[in-house]
Design a protein around this motif. Structure first.
Motif, PDB file in Angstrom:
ATOM      1  N   UNK A 243       1.248  -1.400  -0.440  1.00 21.51           N
ATOM      2  CA  UNK A 243       0.061  -0.057   0.011  1.00 21.51           C
ATOM      3  C   UNK A 243       1.132   1.250   0.009  1.00 21.51           C
TER       4      UNK A 243
ATOM      5  N   UNK B 264       1.183   4.501  -0.278  1.00 21.89           N
ATOM      6  CA  UNK B 264       0.756   5.887   0.250  1.00 21.89           C
ATOM      7  C   UNK B 264       1.103   7.090  -0.233  1.00 21.89           C
TER       8      UNK B 264
ATOM      9  N   UNK C 174      13.029   1.496   3.388  1.00 21.37           N
ATOM     10  CA  UNK C 174      12.239   1.201   4.314  1.00 21.37           C
ATOM     11  C   UNK C 174      10.657   0.083   4.230  1.00 21.37           C
TER      12      UNK C 174
ATOM     13  N   UNK D 128       8.710  -4.148   5.308  1.00 15.36           N
ATOM     14  CA  UNK D 128       7.458  -4.100   6.602  1.00 15.36           C
ATOM     15  C   UNK D 128       6.260  -4.946   5.005  1.00 15.36           C
TER      16      UNK D 128
ATOM     17  N   UNK E 236       1.228  -4.944   5.600  1.00 14.30           N
ATOM     18  CA  UNK E 236      -0.228  -3.972   4.774  1.00 14.30           C
ATOM     19  C   UNK E 236      -0.192  -2.850   5.730  1.00 14.30           C
ATOM     20  N   UNK E 237      -0.892  -2.793   6.753  1.00 19.69           N
ATOM     21  CA  UNK E 237      -1.211  -1.561   7.196  1.00 19.69           C
ATOM     22  C   UNK E 237      -0.087  -0.842   7.436  1.00 19.69           C
ATOM     23  N   UNK E 238       0.939  -1.716   7.987  1.00 15.94           N
ATOM     24  CA  UNK E 238       1.907  -0.990   8.786  1.00 15.94           C
ATOM     25  C   UNK E 238       3.017   0.107   7.623  1.00 15.94           C
TER      26      UNK E 238
ATOM     27  N   UNK F 108       1.317   0.761   4.994  1.00 19.39           N
ATOM     28  CA  UNK F 108       0.247   2.094   4.604  1.00 19.39           C
ATOM     29  C   UNK F 108       1.065   3.188   5.218  1.00 19.39           C
ATOM     30  N   UNK F 109       1.325   2.925   6.479  1.00 27.72           N
ATOM     31  CA  UNK F 109       1.830   4.330   7.909  1.00 27.72           C
ATOM     32  C   UNK F 109       3.337   5.270   7.305  1.00 27.72           C
ATOM     33  N   UNK F 110       3.382   4.024   6.862  1.00 29.50           N
ATOM     34  CA  UNK F 110       4.782   4.084   7.151  1.00 29.50           C
ATOM     35  C   UNK F 110       5.260   4.896   5.478  1.00 29.50           C
TER      36      UNK F 110
ATOM     37  N   UNK G 241       2.837   7.054   4.478  1.00 29.26           N
ATOM     38  CA  UNK G 241       1.954   7.871   4.565  1.00 29.26           C
ATOM     39  C   UNK G 241       3.139   9.057   5.195  1.00 29.26           C
ATOM     40  N   UNK G 242       3.934   8.386   6.268  1.00 32.58           N
ATOM     41  CA  UNK G 242       4.812   9.615   6.722  1.00 32.58           C
ATOM     42  C   UNK G 242       6.144   9.889   5.619  1.00 32.58           C
ATOM     43  N   UNK G 243       6.141   8.737   4.592  1.00 33.80           N
ATOM     44  CA  UNK G 243       6.906   9.384   3.977  1.00 33.80           C
ATOM     45  C   UNK G 243       6.978   9.742   2.439  1.00 33.80           C
TER      46      UNK G 243
END
Lengths: 382, 540
Positions: B275, B277, B331, B335, B339-341, B343-345, B347-349
């Motif tokens: 995922x 983002x 990164x 991971x 998948x959900x992690x 997504x967060x990482x 998004x941070x990027x």
């Protein structure tokens, strides 16, 4: 019966959380209202509102942790429930303005007069009563979550798909609330509040009371959440987080369990929003922004997913950081937040509260204890 | 509208160029406008019309607007426009500036109603008889709009003389408009009415429809009303048909934009299950690469500016792809399977990348120009198609086809599919899975960069460019079915078309909301999208 329910979830950690909250509820009002302004122990009313805001976010994070940490539902749309609760409260506050608006219309809020509306839309009826608004704060997010969850869980929409459609939900609401014809103030949202329950919303005592109410709501929600987690129902929730199909094969009606936790969580988020609005004095559609939902997820991740207390800790810490950075180094805030997202997912998969256990596991000769937030088996390869 | 403007410009240019050559002959006639009172002006006007030289048009127009004055000192006729207390004077024929004069030094050439009629007639005649086809055309259009019965005679004369087919059609339409609405309508034969309504139906646009509707409501005779009503229904059908086609084209255009934005995601999310983002930011980086390439061309080879986009394509692919590979190696590879992690990482990027671009290039929009072969538009029946949009549609399909070939027909594509389907087995067969992961992610990001080049042509190049597309891209991929490129294609085109067909009825925002709700409901029916991968796993 009810007492037993609440006591069931209480352990040492819960004791600490509740003690801290009780401490805040006593000390903060005392330091604001009774300590003289020139004393170093005096808290300005601005700080109280800021703290209250953090605790509203903490309540949102708590709600999110309930579904993400314990049911494995990563909601990227919880800010929508937060904002809906906020709008319900905002509508009550708008009606309280009465004839004191710019146009002095006793019935219609200013923006409706401005749009040339002749009468109050039906969905604004009843919001002049506090009890009705308070009910709606729970009912509107709860009903939306129930309907959404009913469809989604029954069709077995899970994992990433669910996360993405929650984003779609909050984005659709964002667009809808931006529209002027929706009757919620469009772009500008609802603001210029005067009174709450007959008290001046700007007065120090009102603000302190709102803070205390926030602390109380947070404490109560914490007790409900840990009560749910500690009950048999909570065990099923954790089980279906870790291996949903196995739980289903054992004959549990997984959809109903998820739906219950999901709706409860949405109601909590709604309460958080309702407490947030009078303290910051405005609610507008930007609260629905997909980004703010995702930001709430990182609060939980920072503190520790599936710990409840960690969600509160994470929300307060990240937002304190945000206040500091956006004031002192605005250029760097997004770098810091982005870095936080990456660092937490890479290096702190169990968050701050899980740090101790994570370090222990690293030591030779010791096995990691089975934490409730152990890696869900079903997610591998999903 | 734009066409009308262009004709108008043509009129001005023609008027300006011919001014110098004929100024000498017209000068005494224009000068005569200012003497002899109303009758003197009228006589001079008639002579100007007879001279048939469009160079006199600006002077007559100034007369019509009340801007034509006589300078008291020497009796010269001038165009004067009020600037503060004084007047700025220009020559009516050459448009040369003649300085300023106080209000008392000039006298207005006054006109009355009969003069006003004469003026419009002579203006119409002059422009309808103009040697320039563009001027005649715009004059005909102007008559169509004004439906001024006094122009009928000139118009008929002009139609008889007209050689240009397009211009004659415009003139005939103008005549039909005058005939149907004017007093002449009651004296017309049925056949004449029929031919007039036919002419208007052939024109086939909204103006004609409005006119015919008016005639159908208040026509001179019952026959006129009936014929006009019949023409209205024919025309309405025709217009509805073209409007539907136009919507389809807009939908295709929006769909291809969605396809471009989503197709890279179809690789990273659909094929790899990551995922990403930060996908939107890869698009944004591609757009900024285009900006940099164009800046380079502007500075060093302005003559080759039209080629800048062609250079920007590989550059954006490499830059975005490179950034993608760095992200994967640093990164995402830690991971996989979470998948959900991821997504967060990511998004941070994406937040960090946005801020980085904002710090380097500033928060404001950057100007990315369109090469000449991408600007302009052409007409296809009742459709107006801009070249920019057309190229984006073509480009989107080209990228899609290239990706399909790359995945199905190359060794690299085979490795990607092998790793996706069975990682340990692929590893055992000697495929370096880690490298394939990095390259696949690079490929997806690179395609996002290509999308950025295209989107820089139609969207604002700002640090927030990517954010606007990320959600839509995910919707397209999820709607179409993860892991299926054809699903992405169908998903993008369906959502694009649906959006554009809803817009006329519901408005842009509500249309978008409806599409989102549709997707949410659709996912309930088919949780794995339109073209789901079939398998026997309980949880895919």
């Amino acid at each position: 019966m009810l007492l037993r329910f609440f006591l069931m979830g209480l352990d040492r950690k819960a004791g600490i959380v509740l003690a801290i909250l009780a401490f805040l509820a006593v000390v903060v009002p005392a330091m604001t209202l009774w300590v003289p302004a020139d004393s170093p122990f005096h808290l300005s009313i601005f700080t109280v509102s800021l703290l209250g805001k953090y605790l509203c976010f903490a309540l949102l994070a708590l709600a999110l942790d309930l579904v993400w940490g314990y049911c494995g539902i990563l909601s990227l749309g919880h800010a929508a429930f937060f904002a809906l609760g906020g709008y319900a409260m905002g509508m009550y506050l708008m009606r309280q303005i009465g004839p004191r608006g710019v146009y002095g219309n006793p019935l219609l809020p200013d923006f409706m007069v401005f749009l040339n509306w002749k009468e109050l839309p039906w969905y604004w009826l009843g919001f002049d009563h506090f009890w009705f608004a308070a009910l709606m704060v729970l009912v509107v997010p709860g009903a939306l979550a129930f309907a959404f969850g009913w469809f989604a869980f029954r069709s077995r929409v899970t994992g990433v798909y669910l996360s993405i459609i929650t984003q779609a939900l909050t984005f659709a609401l964002l667009l809808a609330f931006f529209r002027n014809d929706m009757g919620f103030g469009g772009n500008n949202g609802l603001t210029d509040f005067k009174d709450i329950l007959g008290y001046d919303i700007q007065a120090d005592t009102t603000r302190v009371a709102l803070f205390v109410a926030t602390v109380a709501a947070l404490a109560l929600s914490y007790m409900i959440a840990s009560g749910v987690i500690g009950s048999k129902l909570g065990k099923v929730l954790v089980a279906l987080r870790d291996a949903e199909s196995r739980v289903r094969f054992m004959g549990y009606d997984t959809e109903s369990y998820k739906l219950f936790a999901w709706t409860l969580s949405a109601c909590m988020a709604g309460v958080a929003g309702a407490l947030y609005v009078p303290q910051v004095g405005i609610i507008n559609p930007s609260e629905f922004a997909p980004a703010s939902s995702i930001e709430a997820v990182i609060w939980v991740a920072v503190g520790g997913r599936g710990t409840l207390a960690g969600a509160i800790l994470g929300a307060v810490l990240v937002n304190m950081g945000k206040s500091y950075f956006t004031g002192a180094l605005p250029e760097l805030w997004l770098f810091a937040l982005g870095g936080l997202f990456v660092a937490v997912t890479l290096f702190l998969p169990k968050g701050l509260l899980g740090l101790g256990a994570q370090l222990k596991a690293k030591l030779p000769g010791r096995k990691a204890s089975t934490l409730p937030n152990a890696q869900p088996a079903d997610q591998k390869g999903a | 509208m734009r066409r009308a403007l262009r004709w108008l410009m043509a009129v001005c240019v023609v008027a300006a160029t011919s001014t110098a050559a004929f100024a000498a002959d017209l000068r005494p006639l224009v000068q005569a406008l200012g003497s002899g009172g109303y009758s003197g002006t009228e006589k001079a006007l008639a002579q100007l019309s007879e001279a048939g030289d469009p160079a006199a048009v600006p002077a007559i127009e100034a007369l019509q607007a009340g801007d034509l004055y006589v300078r008291k000192a020497d009796g010269t006729v001038v165009v004067a426009r009020k600037a503060g207390d004084a007047f700025t004077l220009t020559d009516p024929l050459t448009r040369a500036a003649l300085g300023e004069a106080p209000a008392g030094a000039v006298e207005k050439i006054r006109i009355n109603n009969s003069l006003r009629r004469a003026i419009s007639a002579s203006l119409g005649a002059l422009t309808l008889m103009s040697p320039d086809a563009g001027v005649r055309r715009s004059a005909a259009d102007a008559v169509f709009k004004s439906r001024d019965a006094s122009a009928l005679e000139t118009l008929s004369a002009a139609i008889a003389k007209e050689q240009d087919k397009g211009v004659r059609a415009a003139m005939e339409q103008a005549r039909a408009a005058i005939l149907l609405t004017g007093e002449a309508a009651s004296k017309m034969t049925d056949a004449d009415i029929q031919s007039a309504t036919d002419t208007l139906t052939a024109r086939g646009d909204r103006d004609a429809l409005v006119l015919l509707n008016m005639v159908a409501g208040s026509g001179a005779s019952d026959v006129t009303k009936k014929l006009a009503a019949a023409a209205v229904s024919t025309l309405e059908q025709k217009l509805a048909f073209w409007a539907a086609l136009q919507n389809l084209w807009y939908g295709l255009s929006l769909g291809s934009v969605l396809l471009l934005a989503a197709i890279g995601l179809a690789v990273t999310f659909g094929v790899m299950g990551v995922i990403n983002m930060a996908h939107g930011e890869m698009v944004m980086i591609g757009a900024y690469t285009t900006f940099l390439v164009q800046e380079f061309f502007r500075a060093h080879a302005p003559g080759l500016f039209d080629l800048s986009i062609l250079v920007a394509l590989p550059a954006a692919f490499l830059v975005s792809g490179g950034v993608g590979i760095v992200i994967e190696r640093s990164v995402i590879r830690w991971l996989y399977g979470r998948p959900l992690e991821t997504l967060l990482a990511t998004w941070g990027l994406s937040l960090a990348l946005q801020q980085a671009v904002r710090s380097i290039f500033g928060p404001t929009n950057r100007e990315v120009g369109a090469p000449s072969w991408m600007s302009g538009a052409f007409e296809l029946g009742g459709l107006t198609i801009t070249y920019g949009r057309l190229w984006i549609v073509v480009f989107a399909f080209a990228v899609f086809a290239a990706l399909l070939v790359a995945l199905k027909r190359t060794w690299f594509g085979l490795s990607i599919r092998a790793v996706t389907q069975n990682r340990p087995m692929a590893n055992a067969m000697g495929i370096r899975t880690a490298r394939v992961d990095a390259l696949t992610f690079g490929l997806g990001s690179g395609i996002a960069g290509l999308a950025g080049v295209a989107l820089s042509q139609i969207d604002n190049v700002s640090p927030n460019l990517g954010q606007g597309y990320i959600l839509d891209s995910f919707m397209v991929v999820v709607f179409g079915g993860v892991g299926n490129l054809w699903g992405t294609l169908v998903g993008a085109l369906t959502l694009g078309t649906m959006n554009k067909f809803l817009e006329p009825y519901a408005g842009a925002v509500l249309g978008k909301i409806l599409v989102l709700i549709f997707i949410i409901l659709f996912i309930q029916r088919r949780p794995r999208g339109l073209f789901a991968l079939k398998g026997r796993a309980v949880e895919a």
